[in-house]
Design a protein around this motif. Sequence first.
Motif, PDB file in Angstrom:
ATOM      1  N   VAL A 314       0.648  -0.966   0.034  1.00  0.00           N
ATOM      2  CA  VAL A 314       0.029  -0.125   0.013  1.00  0.00           C
ATOM      3  C   VAL A 314       0.897   1.199   0.103  1.00  0.00           C
ATOM      4  O   VAL A 314       0.633   2.228  -0.883  1.00  0.00           O
ATOM      5  N   GLU A 315       1.941   1.219   1.174  1.00  0.00           N
ATOM      6  CA  GLU A 315       2.963   2.354   0.973  1.00  0.00           C
ATOM      7  C   GLU A 315       3.449   2.691  -0.427  1.00  0.00           C
ATOM      8  O   GLU A 315       3.489   3.839  -0.757  1.00  0.00           O
ATOM      9  N   GLN A 316       4.106   1.575  -0.895  1.00  0.00           N
ATOM     10  CA  GLN A 316       4.922   1.796  -2.304  1.00  0.00           C
ATOM     11  C   GLN A 316       3.832   2.311  -3.263  1.00  0.00           C
ATOM     12  O   GLN A 316       4.580   3.075  -4.072  1.00  0.00           O
ATOM     13  N   ILE A 317       2.636   1.680  -3.479  1.00  0.00           N
ATOM     14  CA  ILE A 317       1.898   2.070  -4.662  1.00  0.00           C
ATOM     15  C   ILE A 317       1.527   3.445  -4.506  1.00  0.00           C
ATOM     16  O   ILE A 317       1.514   4.474  -5.277  1.00  0.00           O
ATOM     17  N   ALA A 344      -0.247  -5.949 -18.601  1.00  0.00           N
ATOM     18  CA  ALA A 344       0.330  -6.886 -19.558  1.00  0.00           C
ATOM     19  C   ALA A 344       1.521  -7.438 -18.912  1.00  0.00           C
ATOM     20  O   ALA A 344       1.789  -8.967 -19.330  1.00  0.00           O
ATOM     21  N   LYS A 345       2.167  -6.967 -17.980  1.00  0.00           N
ATOM     22  CA  LYS A 345       3.310  -7.963 -17.484  1.00  0.00           C
ATOM     23  C   LYS A 345       2.973  -8.455 -16.114  1.00  0.00           C
ATOM     24  O   LYS A 345       3.568  -9.402 -16.042  1.00  0.00           O
ATOM     25  N   TRP A 346       1.798  -7.893 -15.312  1.00  0.00           N
ATOM     26  CA  TRP A 346       1.877  -8.292 -13.964  1.00  0.00           C
ATOM     27  C   TRP A 346       0.281  -9.074 -13.962  1.00  0.00           C
ATOM     28  O   TRP A 346      -0.727  -8.461 -14.554  1.00  0.00           O
ATOM     29  N   GLY A 366      10.643  -7.347  -2.840  1.00  0.00           N
ATOM     30  CA  GLY A 366      11.229  -7.071  -4.063  1.00  0.00           C
ATOM     31  C   GLY A 366      10.347  -7.187  -5.375  1.00  0.00           C
ATOM     32  O   GLY A 366      10.329  -6.294  -6.357  1.00  0.00           O
ATOM     33  N   GLN A 367       9.214  -8.037  -5.235  1.00  0.00           N
ATOM     34  CA  GLN A 367       8.260  -7.989  -6.168  1.00  0.00           C
ATOM     35  C   GLN A 367       7.438  -6.791  -6.050  1.00  0.00           C
ATOM     36  O   GLN A 367       6.952  -6.305  -6.930  1.00  0.00           O
ATOM     37  N   ILE A 368       7.007  -6.242  -4.929  1.00  0.00           N
ATOM     38  CA  ILE A 368       6.242  -5.148  -4.811  1.00  0.00           C
ATOM     39  C   ILE A 368       7.141  -3.855  -5.385  1.00  0.00           C
ATOM     40  O   ILE A 368       6.380  -2.941  -5.849  1.00  0.00           O
ATOM     41  N   ASP A 369       8.340  -4.008  -4.899  1.00  0.00           N
ATOM     42  CA  ASP A 369       9.160  -2.630  -5.483  1.00  0.00           C
ATOM     43  C   ASP A 369       9.231  -2.663  -6.992  1.00  0.00           C
ATOM     44  O   ASP A 369       9.022  -1.853  -7.652  1.00  0.00           O
ATOM     45  N   ALA A 370       9.347  -3.825  -7.624  1.00  0.00           N
ATOM     46  CA  ALA A 370       9.252  -3.992  -9.098  1.00  0.00           C
ATOM     47  C   ALA A 370       7.677  -3.468  -9.682  1.00  0.00           C
ATOM     48  O   ALA A 370       7.960  -2.887 -10.649  1.00  0.00           O
ATOM     49  N   LEU A 371       6.612  -4.053  -9.043  1.00  0.00           N
ATOM     50  CA  LEU A 371       5.419  -3.441  -9.658  1.00  0.00           C
ATOM     51  C   LEU A 371       5.272  -2.196  -9.239  1.00  0.00           C
ATOM     52  O   LEU A 371       4.798  -1.448 -10.222  1.00  0.00           O
ATOM     53  N   ALA A 372       5.853  -1.541  -8.253  1.00  0.00           N
ATOM     54  CA  ALA A 372       5.525   0.041  -7.975  1.00  0.00           C
ATOM     55  C   ALA A 372       6.424   0.827  -9.162  1.00  0.00           C
ATOM     56  O   ALA A 372       5.787   1.903  -9.520  1.00  0.00           O
TER      57      ALA A 372
END
Length: 397
Positions: A314-317, A344-346, A366-372
């Motif tokens: 939530v914070e990163q988004i 398309a990616k996620w 790490g996954q959350i950082d990549a999505l953000a």
Amino acid sequence: MTLDLAAAADLTRDDIDVTAVLDHLIHAADAAAATSIGYPGAVDLDHTPVITRLGHRLWNNIGDPATTGGVAHTRVLEQAVTGWVADLLGMPADDRWGYVTTGGTEGNLSALHAAYRRWPTARIYYSTAAHYSIPKIVSMLGAYTVVVRAHPDGEMDYDDLAAQIRKRRRWPAIVVATAGTTMTEAVDDTHRIRTLFTEYGMVGHLHVDAALSGIPLALDGALRLDDASGISSIAISGHKFLGVPTPCGVVLIRDSARTPARQPIAYTASVDTTITGSRCGLAAALLWHAIALHGREGHRWRASHARSIAAYAVEQIRATGWTARRWPHAFTVVLPTPPEPVRAKWLLATDGPLSHLICMPGITRGQIDALAADLAAAIQAPIPHPRTPHPTFTTAP
């Protein structure tokens, strides 16, 4: 050279390369794993020891789960699993029955079938946020349906439920509450529902579809099936929080709420009390393995850690300028549907203007950082992306 999977798997061929087909499936799943965060399946548990040791033969838990005769079954493990879940929920030891199912849908079917056999004139109430299996099951039973409004955050509208019950108070009520709705992981308040039963002098059955959140809430003490709860049955998924690599689940029904089958099936040396008859003994062993390795405290830690990842998401988004919300208990993070490059990616679950990711155990920062990062890049692209109204979570951070 890219494998044409459909052509390679065609069973009319004489030259099937079995290894190539299996390798393709594994490689495709591995390649997608890092960005597959929209659907609830824990990925932190290793079930290889069970599959390696038991996967070479059939384990058939046929008949009633209390039956102990026969060979090549895992009913003792099945009984241990259902007993552990029932104890976790505080279900009275002298008023419980259950078995390992194929998943939440079969659990809901088993419980609602038992309820409808006992109350054949009942109206079955469920909210617009209930799982898609519920209207399907009600149609299968041929029962009268009453659809109750849900709030935008996914929780049932109890005022609407009260109005619907008041109009039909002459008939018994079977009410389906949800503990972890599909899109927002909202939890219906079973105490408020039971209060309506009392207020209008209703008889009937309260079922909880807790496929997603049942075990984590029970670990918190926030979901109980003791006598005070008034809950008659519950369905829980085994391939979500417990991460079992085959669809499965557990259904628990109060023995006093059942009209059990009494006709024995001679060649099985048991009575036929379950929906499927034959049940997957390997699934029971996998569930038992997951519970035995970690126990209550281990699973409580897994739930707590996964929720911390959800809060981090939530914070990163939000830091990207996009919006995101979650219930305090939830692994699910809800956001306006992202731009197409992100989708398309996620692999996110999307329902029109809303999408979600689910931070089940095994999802990493790490996954959350990549999505953000991908979301931030898409937002900053030259083509504007309109913001979408977001549901209000009255108690969420």
